[in-house]
Scaffold this motif. Structure first.
Motif, PDB file in Angstrom:
ATOM      1  N   MET A   3      -1.062 -19.485  44.078  1.00 44.90           N
ATOM      2  CA  MET A   3      -2.336 -18.968  44.567  1.00 44.90           C
ATOM      3  C   MET A   3      -3.118 -20.114  45.174  1.00 44.90           C
ATOM      4  O   MET A   3      -3.155 -21.221  44.623  1.00 44.90           O
ATOM      5  CB  MET A   3      -3.147 -18.337  43.440  1.00 44.90           C
ATOM      6  N   MET A   4      -3.727 -19.877  46.336  1.00 48.10           N
ATOM      7  CA  MET A   4      -4.654 -20.816  46.946  1.00 48.10           C
ATOM      8  C   MET A   4      -6.002 -20.126  47.069  1.00 48.10           C
ATOM      9  O   MET A   4      -6.073 -18.947  47.423  1.00 48.10           O
ATOM     10  CB  MET A   4      -4.174 -21.265  48.325  1.00 48.10           C
ATOM     11  N   LYS A  33      -0.767 -15.596  46.856  1.00 45.71           N
ATOM     12  CA  LYS A  33      -2.089 -15.038  46.653  1.00 45.71           C
ATOM     13  C   LYS A  33      -3.136 -15.968  47.273  1.00 45.71           C
ATOM     14  O   LYS A  33      -3.026 -17.191  47.141  1.00 45.71           O
ATOM     15  CB  LYS A  33      -2.402 -14.878  45.153  1.00 45.71           C
ATOM     16  N   TYR A  34      -4.135 -15.389  47.936  1.00 44.05           N
ATOM     17  CA  TYR A  34      -5.132 -16.200  48.639  1.00 44.05           C
ATOM     18  C   TYR A  34      -6.503 -15.556  48.485  1.00 44.05           C
ATOM     19  O   TYR A  34      -6.669 -14.344  48.666  1.00 44.05           O
ATOM     20  CB  TYR A  34      -4.776 -16.296  50.123  1.00 44.05           C
ATOM     21  N   LEU A  35      -7.499 -16.383  48.157  1.00 42.04           N
ATOM     22  CA  LEU A  35      -8.874 -15.918  47.995  1.00 42.04           C
ATOM     23  C   LEU A  35      -9.800 -16.734  48.881  1.00 42.04           C
ATOM     24  O   LEU A  35      -9.885 -17.955  48.745  1.00 42.04           O
ATOM     25  CB  LEU A  35      -9.309 -16.053  46.532  1.00 42.04           C
ATOM     26  N   SER A  70     -17.123 -17.091  56.039  1.00 42.58           N
ATOM     27  CA  SER A  70     -16.582 -17.147  57.395  1.00 42.58           C
ATOM     28  C   SER A  70     -15.772 -18.424  57.580  1.00 42.58           C
ATOM     29  O   SER A  70     -16.055 -19.454  56.963  1.00 42.58           O
ATOM     30  CB  SER A  70     -17.720 -17.106  58.419  1.00 42.58           C
ATOM     31  N   ASN A  71     -14.771 -18.339  58.448  1.00 42.77           N
ATOM     32  CA  ASN A  71     -13.778 -19.396  58.669  1.00 42.77           C
ATOM     33  C   ASN A  71     -12.710 -19.449  57.583  1.00 42.77           C
ATOM     34  O   ASN A  71     -11.809 -20.276  57.656  1.00 42.77           O
ATOM     35  CB  ASN A  71     -14.395 -20.781  58.838  1.00 42.77           C
ATOM     36  N   ASN A  72     -12.800 -18.571  56.577  1.00 41.87           N
ATOM     37  CA  ASN A  72     -11.714 -18.475  55.600  1.00 41.87           C
ATOM     38  C   ASN A  72     -10.622 -17.562  56.153  1.00 41.87           C
ATOM     39  O   ASN A  72     -10.330 -16.488  55.610  1.00 41.87           O
ATOM     40  CB  ASN A  72     -12.220 -17.971  54.250  1.00 41.87           C
TER      41      ASN A  72
END
Length: 633
Positions: free
Chosen positions: A299-300, A319-321, A325-327
């Motif tokens: 996960m990042m 998995k990414y959270l 904005s810019n994510n």
């Protein structure tokens, strides 16, 4: 072929020495939670039981909103994202039962589990719910519907029916974790290991515990800001239970055979986004930059900017959270594959760079698209190549858009007037198939050249010889519950610096698309799309087939069959349904070893080079799945 051969081992009853022995089919993780380390959730508790076994409590972690500098900072402040994860070997397991307790506020009016395609209906008892789950590679959200779990949104959002969950909760059920690396070439990270050892390691391993790369002050491939530069051919293992603060970089664009894997967590929370009012100094581009290789299982979260950037990358069980904005999510190159992953992005999830995205769950934040054709159209800029991607069997949950803006929606473009679809040596077509969009989305399409101020054209004119077009797009089997605005499909007149050439949006087909339960066709397209007739052409709105993807379950219980052909020595797979289905061969670690993307009739599944053992053949449609065990001898 004899009848006996045809029927051989359709369903196996396995016992004794035929089966590998598994010490543990369900693995949970303990994370470091001292002050300044991983944050334990005070919003939810989660418990799990395998079959009739004892119930165990899972450690639930939490991320607090990073909102400073975002244009929705007021609405983001105070939100949290709780999550827990397990690794689960499905072979021989009777299934799982989860129990979730809500620890704050009042009893929910109802509780729902998303994506809805999982068809999980929880049983509610006051402040808790229980539900069964079979299978792994499941990435689900548990939503307690109560006033204390809903963000108070400004009227212009609330009046459109936009809903934001205050305290989000996700449960990630991964396949069994790959065997942890050991032996020659494996170097366990610590703040005191030498720079030479790290640089020369074939695998850098982060074992369970807390690791902050800012604590490494010996130089080499980890700089003073805690950015670790992965070397060509080098692997990075982050074990389940390892919580790592830092950023991963690459040495050169052409780096190959790089791998980041495990079940651990990489966070970028200690780095400020450049738009944060407290930011100064170095700007960070993304939380991980790779060459070519694999990204699996970890996960990042909490990146200061974009997510993962790479060349040819295979992404699985990731998995990414993101929060602000810019994510952006994953920006990888031609030939990359992203599968069985969860992303919550607050900018573009994917770039249309000839990639294959499938079997994913996407939580659309308040900014950005699911996939973008890219950006351009400013003075002095040239639009880069994009096109030819394929997205299949994807669920989009809890969308937080308040409108189309310039860059929201399922598919969007902010390209220059010199843009032309690019095929990377193959077909130009970009194809979306079997996409389910829950809740209230902005709209399906935001197809136009660069715009500003909520859709006002702003792309600069280009020489007549450079005027391109946008399109070569097929949207097939798309289900949308509701949308806020009409989908935008608009080109630009007077696109050239000389003459009056038009930049068209063209060659776009909608096949079996439903919005709000209505089939979109030529007779009603104006109810769902804002189409500029003068700057569009060759748009096709096809009717919805009676035997569509979403009625397949009503007509077929079995998707396919498996049989062994003695003459060829191969296992054969046959599609029993109307629609083509995906077929995968999976080992007992949950790894996909063979894949037939579209099985229409019968094909062989080559197993002759595989070790002896038990495998699973999985037939899958967007709304149905069937598994059959086979024994390779």
């Amino acid at each position: 072929m004899t009848t006996q051969t045809f029927l051989r081992l359709i369903v196996l009853i396995l016992s004794g020495s035929c089966l590998p022995v598994f010490a543990q089919s369900l693995i949970s993780y303990t994370w470091p939670t001292n002050a300044g380390e991983a944050l334990v959730s005070d919003k939810y508790k989660v418990f799990v039981r395998e079959g009739n076994g004892p119930e165990q409590e899972l450690q639930v972690l939490m991320s607090e909103a990073i909102y400073e500098g975002d244009f929705r900072a007021n609405e983001l402040a105070g939100r949290t994202f709780s999550f827990t994860q397990v690794s689960y070997n499905i072979i021989g397991s009777p299934g799982l039962t989860f129990r979730v307790e809500k620890l704050f506020g009042t009893t929910a009016d109802t509780v729902t589990i998303h994506p809805k395609s999982y068809q999980l209906n929880p049983t509610q008892n006051g402040m808790e719910v229980t539900f069964p789950l079979k299978g792994n590679q499941k990435y689900l959200s548990v939503d307690f519907h109560s006033a204390d779990n809903r963000v108070s949104l400004p009227p212009f959002m609330a009046n459109k029916g936009v809903v934001w969950i205050t305290h989000m909760l996700c449960i990630f059920v991964d396949p069994a974790e790959p065997i942890a690396p050991s032996g020659a070439g494996v170097v366990d990270y610590s703040p005191t290991v030498s720079p030479t050892q790290l640089q020369n390691a074939s695998v850098i391993a982060f074992r369970p515990g807390y690791h902050n790369l800012n604590d490494y002050q010996l130089g080499g491939i980890i700089d003073a800001d805690g950015v670790l530069t992965l070397q060509d051919g080098q692997h990075l293992y982050i074990a389940g239970g390892a919580f790592v603060e830092g950023i991963i970089g690459r040495k050169n664009f052409g780096d190959d055979n790089q791998r980041i894997y495990g079940r651990g967590i990489l966070t970028g929370r200690q780095y400020l986004w450049r738009s944060n009012p407290n930011h100064s100094g170095r700007e960070y581009g993304e939380i991980a930059r790779m060459g070519s290789g694999d990204l699996e299982g970890i996960m990042m979260m909490e990146s200061p900017n974009h997510g993962v950037v790479g060349n040819n990358i295979h992404v699985d069980n990731f998995k990414y959270l993101g929060w602000h904005s810019n994510n952006d999510g994953i920006r990888v190159g031609s030939g990359s594959e992203i599968e069985h992953s969860f992303l919550r992005c607050v900018d573009d999830h994917f770039y249309n760079f000839d990639i294959y995205v499938h079997d994913c769950v996407l939580w659309a934040g308040h900014n950005g698209s699911i996939m973008t054709y890219g950006w351009g159209g400013e003075a002095g800029s040239n639009t880069y190549n994009s096109g030819s991607s394929f997205m299949d069997n994807v669920d989009i949950i809890h969308p937080e858009w308040s409108g189309l803006g310039n860059n929201n929606g399922l598919i969007m473009a902010q390209v220059g007037l010199d843009y032309k679809p690019f095929g990377y040596g193959g077909p130009l077509l970009t194809h979306f198939r079997n996409i389910r969009m829950e809740g209230k989305i902005a709209a399906i399409t935001n197809l136009k050249p660069r715009s500003s101020n909520n859709g006002i054209p702003s792309a600069v004119q280009v020489p007549a010889a450079n005027v391109g077009y946008l399109g070569d797009l097929l949207l097939e089997n798309i289900r949308v519950e509701s949308q806020i605005e009409l989908g935008r499909i608009r080109g630009t007149a007077n696109a050239s610096t000389t003459g009056n050439l038009t930049f068209f949006v063209q060659n776009v087909e909608f096949r079996n698309v439903t919005i709000g339960g209505q089939c979109v066709d030529e007779t009603n397209k104006g109810q769902f799309f804002d189409i500029d007739a003068a700057t569009t052409k060759d748009l096709v709105f096809g009717a919805c087939a009676p035997n569509s993807l979403f009625s397949e379950l009503a007509t077929k219980k079995q998707l396919g069959s498996v049989w062994f052909e003695e003459g060829s020595g191969e296992w054969q797979v046959t599609n029993l349904g109307v629609l083509p289905c995906q077929v995968e061969l999976i080992n007992f670690h949950g790894q996909v070893l063979r894949r037939i993307p579209e099985l229409r009739e019968t094909d062989s599944m080559n197993t002759q080079t595989l070790p002896r053992g038990v495998y699973v053949v999985r037939f899958q449609l967007a709304s149905a799945m069937q598994t059959v065990k086979i024994l390779v001898q």
